[in-house]
Scaffold this active site. Structure first.
Site, PDB file in Angstrom:
ATOM      1  CG  ASP A 128      -2.187   0.836   1.004  1.00  0.00           C
ATOM      2  OD1 ASP A 128      -3.272   0.233   0.911  1.00  0.00           O
ATOM      3  OD2 ASP A 128      -2.084   2.068   0.915  1.00  0.00           O
ATOM      4  CG  ASP A 140     -10.045  -4.382  -2.769  1.00  0.00           C
ATOM      5  OD1 ASP A 140     -10.861  -3.746  -3.466  1.00  0.00           O
ATOM      6  OD2 ASP A 140     -10.234  -4.643  -1.562  1.00  0.00           O
ATOM      7  CB  ALA A 175      -0.086  -0.318  -6.712  1.00  0.00           C
ATOM      8  CB  CYS A 201     -15.215  -0.123  -4.878  1.00  0.00           C
ATOM      9  SG  CYS A 201     -13.871   1.070  -4.782  1.00  0.00           S
TER      10      CYS A 201
END
Length: 399
Positions: free
Chosen positions: A252, A301, A281, A341
């Protein structure tokens, strides 16, 4: 019909069709705005073009979504402590049916629980509340009183930092509204302990929407080497380690996220099985490609790439590039679990984008499951906006 004493808002002729079919929103161009305008967030009666009662709603003249329906029953007047308690009680009862014995979860999911503009996550005895609309902002003191009476929490924190509030002309802030919160709220997620920062962490501190997806993927993890991208608090990696994964790398770009992941690994006695990396990332994936690093399971994710419709094309390019790099790191016959999402990215668009990424890497993806948000985030069938999470679990094979 009971006289509510609320101002009345009239729907324009031939408008409000979605609302009549069950959708809880009515848009600004569908109504006759009164003059003078009431204050933002007031409760109103909604009357259709045939002078029929449609329901009670909160009204915001400054928002594209002008009306949010709270009740269609003329005898169910919203806004009281008792009314909130009744809605909260129904939401709690559903979660108890879904997850017997489990306390920490998404307790209230806005319109899907008949409380438009309210999201509540429960961390054992601490409640984390997001208020997203002017109507519920006005009713916040009543809501807090109802929560105290119905659930007896030790603390209630308001996480009102979502940019969605700007659409309602509301300020952004976080504050403890009741009680005293611990430095970290520790919950149990089906066998693993997870500490979350409910005051300053992302969203409300934990992503409850992925709980069941993590369990589904963990069933494939025994003896596997795992990469968890955008790890947040490490829940994906730790759930797979609990299921018998050989080891995990959790990445992260956020220092608090990495610190929480390390802490969570320690309290689960998994610190020797996980390596944490604080880095962007995309940059790390580029280096991993150069070094030909490979994993048996790769989880992607990320946060939402498209926060509005104007960002869709840019977001799709981002998802394609990200997943192309991730697919490259999956060993042949390994597993890619990739998520979006972003509500504005529809499932077919996401599937097509992941397919493009695989083609660019000369790989074939075999989908084992197409999953969505956990059951404590129920989808209101009349409201497509309540379904947002896409989660693909795929086997990766060379073409």
């Amino acid at each position: 019909m009971i006289e509510s004493g609320f101002p009345s808002i009239i729907i324009k002729p031939r408008c409000g069709k979605r609302a009549k079919a069950g959708h809880p929103w009515i848009f600004s161009n569908e109504i006759v705005h009164p003059n003078p305008l009431p204050e933002a967030g007031v409760l109103v009666d909604v009357i259709d073009d045939g002078n029929n009662f449609m329901g009670y709603a909160t009204y915001n003249p400054h928002s594209l979504i002008a009306l949010r329906l709270l009740s269609r029953n003329p005898d169910e007047i919203p806004g009281s402590v008792e009314w909130f308690q009744q809605k909260i009680s129904l939401a709690v009862a559903l979660r108890e049916r879904l997850f017997p014995g489990r306390i920490s979860c998404r307790l209230v999911y806005s319109d899907s629980d008949c409380l438009p503009g309210i999201v509540i996550d429960r961390y054992e005895s601490v409640l984390s509340v997001q208020i997203l609309t002017a109507g519920m902002e006005r009713l916040t003191p009543v809501l807090i009183e109802a929560l105290k009476k119905e659930l007896s929490p030790t603390a209630i924190v308001l996480r009102n930092n979502s940019t969605k509030r700007k659409l309602e002309d509301l300020p952004l802030y976080d504050k403890v509204a009741f009680g005293k919160i611990p430095e970290c709220c520790e919950i149990d997620e089906f066998g693993i302990k997870l500490a979350s920062d409910v005051l300053t962490g992302q969203k409300t501190g934990h992503f409850f929407d992925q709980v069941e997806n993590r369990l589904a993927l963990a069933g494939l993890a025994k003896d596997k080497e795992v990469l968890d991208l955008f790890c947040h608090t490490g829940a994906w990696a730790l759930q797979m380690l609990r299921a018998g994964a050989a080891n995990a790398v959790a990445l992260d770009s956020s220092r608090p996220a990495i610190e929480l992941t390390n802490y969570n690994a320690k309290i689960n006695n998994m610190e020797n099985s996980i390596k944490t990396v604080m880095e962007d990332a995309f940059h790390w994936l580029s280096e991993a490609r150069k070094n030909n690093w490979k994993f048996d399971i790769v989880v992607v994710d990320p946060p939402a790439f498209a926060k509005n419709a104007k960002q869709i094309n840019k977001a799709l390019r981002g998802y394609e590039d990200l997943n192309r790099q991730a697919i490259n790191l999956v060993r042949d016959e390994g597993i890619l679990c990739t998520c979006s999402c972003s509500y504005f990215i529809h499932q077919d668009q996401f599937l097509n984008t992941i397919h493009k990424a695989a083609v660019r890497e000369n790989k074939q993806l075999h989908i084992l499951e197409i999953r969505g948000q956990a059951r404590d985030h129920p989808v209101l069938l009349s409201m497509p906006e309540s379904r947002y999470l896409k989660c693909l679990i795929c086997v990766v094979r060379s073409r």
